[in-house]
Design a protein around this motif. Structure first.
Motif, PDB file in Angstrom:
ATOM      1  N   ASP A  11      17.336  12.319  10.466  1.00 58.11           N
ATOM      2  CA  ASP A  11      17.982  12.955   9.307  1.00 58.11           C
ATOM      3  C   ASP A  11      18.643  14.258   9.717  1.00 58.11           C
ATOM      4  O   ASP A  11      19.786  14.546   9.332  1.00 58.11           O
ATOM      5  N   PHE A  12      17.910  15.052  10.510  1.00 59.84           N
ATOM      6  CA  PHE A  12      18.467  16.329  10.976  1.00 59.84           C
ATOM      7  C   PHE A  12      19.709  16.095  11.816  1.00 59.84           C
ATOM      8  O   PHE A  12      20.727  16.775  11.646  1.00 59.84           O
ATOM      9  N   PHE A  13      19.658  15.104  12.709  1.00 64.86           N
ATOM     10  CA  PHE A  13      20.767  14.862  13.631  1.00 64.86           C
ATOM     11  C   PHE A  13      22.025  14.436  12.891  1.00 64.86           C
ATOM     12  O   PHE A  13      23.131  14.860  13.246  1.00 64.86           O
ATOM     13  N   GLU A  14      21.889  13.597  11.882  1.00 72.12           N
ATOM     14  CA  GLU A  14      23.049  13.159  11.106  1.00 72.12           C
ATOM     15  C   GLU A  14      23.740  14.353  10.450  1.00 72.12           C
ATOM     16  O   GLU A  14      24.972  14.468  10.454  1.00 72.12           O
ATOM     17  N   TRP A  16      23.459  17.455  11.430  1.00 66.66           N
ATOM     18  CA  TRP A  16      23.955  18.331  12.503  1.00 66.66           C
ATOM     19  C   TRP A  16      25.305  17.839  13.011  1.00 66.66           C
ATOM     20  O   TRP A  16      26.217  18.638  13.240  1.00 66.66           O
ATOM     21  N   VAL A  17      25.456  16.536  13.181  1.00 63.69           N
ATOM     22  CA  VAL A  17      26.721  15.968  13.652  1.00 63.69           C
ATOM     23  C   VAL A  17      27.825  16.196  12.621  1.00 63.69           C
ATOM     24  O   VAL A  17      28.976  16.490  12.985  1.00 63.69           O
ATOM     25  N   HIS A  50      25.276  26.801  16.447  1.00 65.95           N
ATOM     26  CA  HIS A  50      25.015  25.436  15.982  1.00 65.95           C
ATOM     27  C   HIS A  50      24.291  24.639  17.066  1.00 65.95           C
ATOM     28  O   HIS A  50      23.348  23.887  16.770  1.00 65.95           O
ATOM     29  N   TYR A  51      24.704  24.800  18.321  1.00 68.20           N
ATOM     30  CA  TYR A  51      24.033  24.119  19.425  1.00 68.20           C
ATOM     31  C   TYR A  51      22.625  24.664  19.637  1.00 68.20           C
ATOM     32  O   TYR A  51      21.692  23.897  19.926  1.00 68.20           O
ATOM     33  N   LYS A  52      22.441  25.959  19.489  1.00 67.80           N
ATOM     34  CA  LYS A  52      21.111  26.559  19.643  1.00 67.80           C
ATOM     35  C   LYS A  52      20.156  26.013  18.586  1.00 67.80           C
ATOM     36  O   LYS A  52      18.971  25.773  18.864  1.00 67.80           O
ATOM     37  N   GLU A  53      20.663  25.819  17.375  1.00 68.59           N
ATOM     38  CA  GLU A  53      19.835  25.256  16.311  1.00 68.59           C
ATOM     39  C   GLU A  53      19.361  23.857  16.695  1.00 68.59           C
ATOM     40  O   GLU A  53      18.198  23.499  16.474  1.00 68.59           O
ATOM     41  N   TYR A  54      20.256  23.085  17.271  1.00 71.88           N
ATOM     42  CA  TYR A  54      19.909  21.724  17.697  1.00 71.88           C
ATOM     43  C   TYR A  54      18.739  21.747  18.673  1.00 71.88           C
ATOM     44  O   TYR A  54      17.763  20.996  18.520  1.00 71.88           O
ATOM     45  N   ARG A 226      33.466  11.500  19.454  1.00 71.77           N
ATOM     46  CA  ARG A 226      34.163  10.234  19.709  1.00 71.77           C
ATOM     47  C   ARG A 226      33.212   9.200  20.330  1.00 71.77           C
ATOM     48  O   ARG A 226      33.276   8.013  19.999  1.00 71.77           O
ATOM     49  N   LEU A 227      32.351   9.647  21.210  1.00 68.15           N
ATOM     50  CA  LEU A 227      31.389   8.742  21.836  1.00 68.15           C
ATOM     51  C   LEU A 227      30.447   8.173  20.778  1.00 68.15           C
ATOM     52  O   LEU A 227      30.133   6.974  20.792  1.00 68.15           O
ATOM     53  N   ARG A 228      30.043   9.028  19.851  1.00 67.00           N
ATOM     54  CA  ARG A 228      29.163   8.564  18.778  1.00 67.00           C
ATOM     55  C   ARG A 228      29.890   7.580  17.861  1.00 67.00           C
ATOM     56  O   ARG A 228      29.334   6.552  17.477  1.00 67.00           O
ATOM     57  N   GLN A 229      31.126   7.886  17.507  1.00 67.02           N
ATOM     58  CA  GLN A 229      31.899   6.997  16.643  1.00 67.02           C
ATOM     59  C   GLN A 229      32.107   5.641  17.292  1.00 67.02           C
ATOM     60  O   GLN A 229      31.977   4.599  16.642  1.00 67.02           O
TER      61      GLN A 229
END
Length: 249
Positions: A11-14, A16-17, A50-54, A226-229
């Motif tokens: 859920d967090f990752f979605e 975050w993306v 944003h990356y640090k939060e991840y 793009r890799l995720r898509q």
């Protein structure tokens, strides 16, 4: 069925993306304008935060279930195939730099038109990161070998001889202790790999000027998206083919 950690992190990752995609839109739009340096630095800071939060959330979740990050259910098979110790490869950042330097926008100038001093510093960083990456890989190999070390083999042998009763309970305790050590080792390796990734980003951003930082972050974030898509699209096509295939009666 997902574990609680997998469910929460998925859920967090979605989310975050989705925020990453918004950041990319801002990066791309600002690169076509002529903002002042303070505005550029503010945008770069926003993306790095944003990356640090991840990684903050990732490390907290991995402390509960580190194995979830070695086989992440929130990623597609394509994304998983591109991973290096639970996440993106540090070399990917340098590949983005190389690509941007080759992309000509006006005669004699590329998107990332760097000075000789900048090029030299990036090459030095590339070598440094490669050495740190190899160090992490050696430690990862050591952890994998430890699964088959003498203590684990002895435990397996002992377990095969014990049928039931108190003896089996003792074996379970010993196995649990051994696995706890292994999981702790994997967590340390994962964090070490993440530190290499963060050092890569930090090192490159320190070499580049604010405008170049925007172009670089736009490039690496876009690649990730793009890799995720593409990975999700392949999964969707695979599911559709399975539905359409005729079933034997």
């Amino acid at each position: 069925m997902k574990t609680l950690v997998e469910e929460k992190f998925s859920d967090f990752f979605e989310k975050w993306v989705c925020e990453l995609e918004e950041n990319v839109q801002q990066l791309l739009s600002v690169s076509t304008e002529k903002p002042n340096e303070a505005e550029l630095q503010a945008l770069v800071s926003r993306v790095t935060t944003h990356y640090k939060e991840y990684y903050t959330v990732k490390w907290a979740s991995a402390h509960e279930d580190v194995l979830a990050f070695f086989c992440p259910v929130w990623l597609s098979p394509l994304e998983n195939a591109c991973l290096w110790v639970t996440d993106w490869k540090p070399s990917m950042a340098f590949q983005v730099i190389d690509t941007l330097r080759k992309t000509i926008v006006v005669p004699g100038a590329s998107i990332l038109d760097m000075s000789e001093e900048q090029v030299k510093k990036i090459e030095e960083l590339r070598v440094k990161i490669r050495l740190e990456k190899e160090k992490v890989e050696r430690e990862m190999e050591r952890q994998q070998v430890s699964v088959a070390d003498r203590r684990m083999v002895e435990l397996a042998r002992l377990a095969s001889r014990v049928r039931n009763g108190d003896g089996m309970g003792r074996v379970d305790v010993l196995v649990e202790v051994a696995l706890k050590g292994l999981l702790g080792g994997l967590e340390r390796v994962m964090k070490a790999a993440d530190c290499v990734r963060l050092k890569t980003l930090k090192g490159l951003l320190e070499v580049l000027n604010p405008s170049q930082c925007v172009d670089f972050l736009a490039g690496i974030c876009t690649l990730q998206i793009r890799l995720r898509q593409r990975g999700k699209k392949r999964e969707s096509q695979k599911e559709n083919r399975m539905v359409e295939e005729p079933k034997l009666v």
